[in-house]
Design a protein around this motif. Structure first.
Motif, PDB file in Angstrom:
ATOM      1  N   SER A  75       0.689  -1.353  -0.011  1.00 24.37           N
ATOM      2  CA  SER A  75       0.093   0.096  -0.028  1.00 24.37           C
ATOM      3  C   SER A  75       0.735   1.150   0.120  1.00 24.37           C
ATOM      4  O   SER A  75       0.350   2.341  -0.060  1.00 24.37           O
ATOM      5  N   ALA A  76       2.289   1.175   0.123  1.00 25.87           N
ATOM      6  CA  ALA A  76       2.996   2.414  -0.022  1.00 25.87           C
ATOM      7  C   ALA A  76       2.966   2.882  -1.264  1.00 25.87           C
ATOM      8  O   ALA A  76       2.944   2.349  -2.366  1.00 25.87           O
ATOM      9  N   ILE A  77       3.120   4.212  -1.299  1.00 33.40           N
ATOM     10  CA  ILE A  77       3.081   5.093  -2.511  1.00 33.40           C
ATOM     11  C   ILE A  77       4.162   6.205  -2.466  1.00 33.40           C
ATOM     12  O   ILE A  77       4.147   6.982  -1.680  1.00 33.40           O
ATOM     13  N   GLY A  78       5.035   6.202  -3.452  1.00 33.66           N
ATOM     14  CA  GLY A  78       5.962   7.232  -3.513  1.00 33.66           C
ATOM     15  C   GLY A  78       7.153   7.046  -2.936  1.00 33.66           C
ATOM     16  O   GLY A  78       7.480   6.242  -1.911  1.00 33.66           O
ATOM     17  N   TYR A  79       8.284   7.902  -3.157  1.00 29.70           N
ATOM     18  CA  TYR A  79       9.545   7.508  -2.539  1.00 29.70           C
ATOM     19  C   TYR A  79       9.710   8.241  -0.995  1.00 29.70           C
ATOM     20  O   TYR A  79       8.869   9.058  -0.746  1.00 29.70           O
ATOM     21  N   GLY A  80      10.372   7.579  -0.236  1.00 30.59           N
ATOM     22  CA  GLY A  80      10.319   7.609   1.208  1.00 30.59           C
ATOM     23  C   GLY A  80      10.435   9.122   1.701  1.00 30.59           C
ATOM     24  O   GLY A  80       9.787   9.423   2.682  1.00 30.59           O
ATOM     25  N   HIS A  81      11.099  10.048   0.883  1.00 33.33           N
ATOM     26  CA  HIS A  81      11.358  11.467   1.571  1.00 33.33           C
ATOM     27  C   HIS A  81      10.475  12.258   0.735  1.00 33.33           C
ATOM     28  O   HIS A  81      10.591  13.640   0.786  1.00 33.33           O
ATOM     29  N   GLY A  82       9.667  11.508  -0.067  1.00 36.30           N
ATOM     30  CA  GLY A  82       8.589  12.716  -0.788  1.00 36.30           C
ATOM     31  C   GLY A  82       9.213  13.674  -1.631  1.00 36.30           C
ATOM     32  O   GLY A  82      10.109  13.331  -2.529  1.00 36.30           O
ATOM     33  N   LYS A  83       8.963  15.052  -1.578  1.00 35.92           N
ATOM     34  CA  LYS A  83       9.177  15.973  -2.241  1.00 35.92           C
ATOM     35  C   LYS A  83      10.402  16.923  -1.837  1.00 35.92           C
ATOM     36  O   LYS A  83      10.789  17.746  -2.033  1.00 35.92           O
ATOM     37  N   THR A  84      10.677  16.310  -0.309  1.00 34.22           N
ATOM     38  CA  THR A  84      11.712  16.925   0.382  1.00 34.22           C
ATOM     39  C   THR A  84      13.129  17.189  -0.578  1.00 34.22           C
ATOM     40  O   THR A  84      13.941  17.899  -0.189  1.00 34.22           O
ATOM     41  N   LEU A  85      13.299  16.207  -1.387  1.00 34.58           N
ATOM     42  CA  LEU A  85      14.568  16.024  -2.270  1.00 34.58           C
ATOM     43  C   LEU A  85      14.645  17.379  -3.027  1.00 34.58           C
ATOM     44  O   LEU A  85      15.713  17.895  -3.472  1.00 34.58           O
ATOM     45  N   ASP A  86      13.503  18.206  -3.408  1.00 33.34           N
ATOM     46  CA  ASP A  86      13.337  19.365  -4.243  1.00 33.34           C
ATOM     47  C   ASP A  86      13.592  20.286  -3.645  1.00 33.34           C
ATOM     48  O   ASP A  86      13.872  21.665  -4.245  1.00 33.34           O
ATOM     49  N   ALA A  87      13.659  20.420  -2.250  1.00 30.48           N
ATOM     50  CA  ALA A  87      14.071  21.665  -1.649  1.00 30.48           C
ATOM     51  C   ALA A  87      15.705  22.041  -1.546  1.00 30.48           C
ATOM     52  O   ALA A  87      16.400  21.174  -0.977  1.00 30.48           O
ATOM     53  N   LYS A  88      16.105  22.983  -2.050  1.00 30.71           N
ATOM     54  CA  LYS A  88      17.409  23.324  -2.466  1.00 30.71           C
ATOM     55  C   LYS A  88      18.120  23.265  -1.130  1.00 30.71           C
ATOM     56  O   LYS A  88      19.539  23.113  -0.998  1.00 30.71           O
ATOM     57  N   ARG A  89      17.629  23.716  -0.107  1.00 27.53           N
ATOM     58  CA  ARG A  89      18.275  23.873   1.093  1.00 27.53           C
ATOM     59  C   ARG A  89      18.419  22.589   1.958  1.00 27.53           C
ATOM     60  O   ARG A  89      18.966  22.362   3.036  1.00 27.53           O
ATOM     61  N   SER A  90      17.785  21.582   1.447  1.00 25.53           N
ATOM     62  CA  SER A  90      17.918  20.092   2.400  1.00 25.53           C
ATOM     63  C   SER A  90      19.087  19.656   2.224  1.00 25.53           C
ATOM     64  O   SER A  90      19.677  19.576   0.892  1.00 25.53           O
ATOM     65  N   ILE A  91      19.748  18.990   3.204  1.00 23.89           N
ATOM     66  CA  ILE A  91      21.113  18.472   3.080  1.00 23.89           C
ATOM     67  C   ILE A  91      21.191  17.194   2.289  1.00 23.89           C
ATOM     68  O   ILE A  91      22.169  16.813   1.768  1.00 23.89           O
ATOM     69  N   LEU A  92      19.811  16.579   1.754  1.00 21.90           N
ATOM     70  CA  LEU A  92      19.729  15.363   0.934  1.00 21.90           C
ATOM     71  C   LEU A  92      19.900  15.833  -0.473  1.00 21.90           C
ATOM     72  O   LEU A  92      20.095  14.867  -1.342  1.00 21.90           O
ATOM     73  N   HIS A  93      19.403  16.904  -0.975  1.00 24.45           N
ATOM     74  CA  HIS A  93      19.413  17.427  -2.232  1.00 24.45           C
ATOM     75  C   HIS A  93      20.568  17.349  -3.082  1.00 24.45           C
ATOM     76  O   HIS A  93      20.505  16.737  -4.282  1.00 24.45           O
ATOM     77  N   PRO A  94      21.841  17.355  -2.559  1.00 18.72           N
ATOM     78  CA  PRO A  94      22.866  17.019  -3.574  1.00 18.72           C
ATOM     79  C   PRO A  94      23.271  15.645  -3.792  1.00 18.72           C
ATOM     80  O   PRO A  94      23.878  15.234  -4.936  1.00 18.72           O
ATOM     81  N   ASP A  95      22.722  14.678  -2.975  1.00 20.39           N
ATOM     82  CA  ASP A  95      23.403  13.247  -2.989  1.00 20.39           C
ATOM     83  C   ASP A  95      22.514  12.366  -4.019  1.00 20.39           C
ATOM     84  O   ASP A  95      23.053  11.237  -3.969  1.00 20.39           O
ATOM     85  N   LEU A  96      21.407  12.603  -4.307  1.00 20.55           N
ATOM     86  CA  LEU A  96      20.612  11.691  -4.958  1.00 20.55           C
ATOM     87  C   LEU A  96      19.949  12.361  -6.548  1.00 20.55           C
ATOM     88  O   LEU A  96      19.540  13.502  -6.299  1.00 20.55           O
TER      89      LEU A  96
END
Length: 371
Positions: A75-96
């Motif tokens: 029943s899971a839908i979508g990537y685990g971090h959702g749209k947080t990767l789209d936030a340029k200030r997120s520390i995850l943004h450069p890595d994926l």
């Protein structure tokens, strides 16, 4: 003449001179033609051993990787971090980077990849501790020594439930040297690791080695995570052991975060129950913790104190003798119980050392079950 498929074989991971008691290797799995029985074997093994290495999966497609990962939570839908990767200030943004035709699957690694899965001239950056730790290893030791970058659970920790399972596929792996991992926390602890390893520790062991009083505390307490945690922590720096942040008041105030919906702030148990064995795992993302809710109704709000409590509870569980540092081979697909282990990126690469991996997880359809 048609050859019969080989029978799936399973054997435990063995780490000489260590107390690592989790993990298994499974061979002869065809992910492109996975049967219900095959999946049942994989699922049962994963929830009993927490980290599973599926060998020889180099030909497995992103679609097969997604379908396997999704099968743990249909029943899971979508990537685990959702749209947080789209936030340029997120520390995850450069890595994926996202696979265009399979958006639940991300590409991670190091170096320049001319073409892969519909993407061209991919510049991958392996997370380096010197950008995140307050006191990095001296430059002259950078290629011979390393750190745990950040111990964590794969989870958005705001709005979305933590994924149940993550899969990692090694497509291209640089080989040939090892590094000395330093804790640099005053203990003198070190660990010899393969270049670019992924380190795992068992949340079940982390719980089991607590005192009886601490077990009672973690069974009855809950963690409140920061809203938009990967933006909130973007200016803060990590402890040298990668287990949480230094309290220097560098977290972004609410006024500088995206709009906060209080209903999406996550307050989760400290202890998460295994759905197959019933075991308890101490599962906290130490860098994203904000408050502790006690059984009495009291809330510990002082961030420095919260971090000190969490670090004291978790640090014994990352001792060198309890860390499984996977020695990646091309074609390894590692599945891990994201609600029962913590893991960390490790390693420092030269620019010409190309590392290419695929990662998949999905926000769970339900929250973790506490004690």
């Amino acid at each position: 003449m048609t050859l019969s498929p080989q029978q799936i074989s399973i054997h435990p991971i063995s780490v000489p001179s260590s107390d690592v008691d989790f993990g298994a290797v499974i061979e002869n799995v065809d992910l492109e033609n996975l049967t219900d029985n095959d999946f049942s074997i994989i699922r049962d093994t994963l929830y009993k051993t927490h980290v599973v290495v599926l060998k020889n999966q180099a030909s497995s497609s992103p679609k097969a990787q997604y379908e396997l990962t999704h099968r743990f939570d249909s029943s899971a839908i979508g990537y685990g971090h959702g749209k947080t990767l789209d936030a340029k200030r997120s520390i995850l943004h450069p890595d994926l980077k996202t696979v265009p035709h399979q958006p639940e699957v991300q590409i991670i690694g190091n170096g320049l990849v001319p073409e892969y899965e519909g993407l061209s001239n991919i510049k991958l950056v392996h997370p380096h501790h010197k950008k995140f730790h307050k006191h990095p290893i001296p430059e002259e030791d950078d290629l011979t020594h390393t750190r745990f970058y950040r111990w964590h659970i794969d989870a958005a920790l705001y709005d979305l439930n933590p994924p149940k399972v993550t899969s990692l596929l090694a497509v291209s792996v640089p080989k040939g040297r090892r590094q000395t991992l330093r804790y640099d926390d005053g203990t003198g602890d070190e660990l010899d690791v393969p270049l670019g390893t992924t380190a795992f520790v068992s949340g079940y062991k982390m719980y089991d080695i607590l005192s009886d009083a601490d077990k009672e505390f973690v069974r009855t307490s809950r963690i409140e995570y920061a809203a938009h945690p990967y933006i909130w922590m973007s200016a803060a720096k990590s402890r040298s052991d990668g287990l949480g942040l230094v309290s220097d008041n560098l977290e972004l105030p609410s006024s500088e975060l995206p709009l906060i919906d209080p209903s999406k702030v996550q307050i989760l148990p400290m202890v998460w129950k295994n759905p197959v064995t019933g075991q308890f795992a101490l599962q906290m993302h130490p860098s994203a913790v904000r408050k502790i809710h006690l059984a009495t109704g009291e809330v510990i709000e002082d961030l420095k104190r919260v971090r000190e409590i969490v670090h004291k509870l978790q640090r014994p569980g990352i001792s060198p003798n309890l860390v499984y540092a996977h020695d990646w081979e091309e074609g390894d697909m590692v599945l891990f119980n994201n609600q029962g282990v913590l893991h960390s990126v490790v390693g420092a690469f030269r620019e010409d050392e190309v590392r290419l991996f695929r990662q998949c997880n999905m926000a769970a359809s339900e929250g973790p079950v506490g004690a």
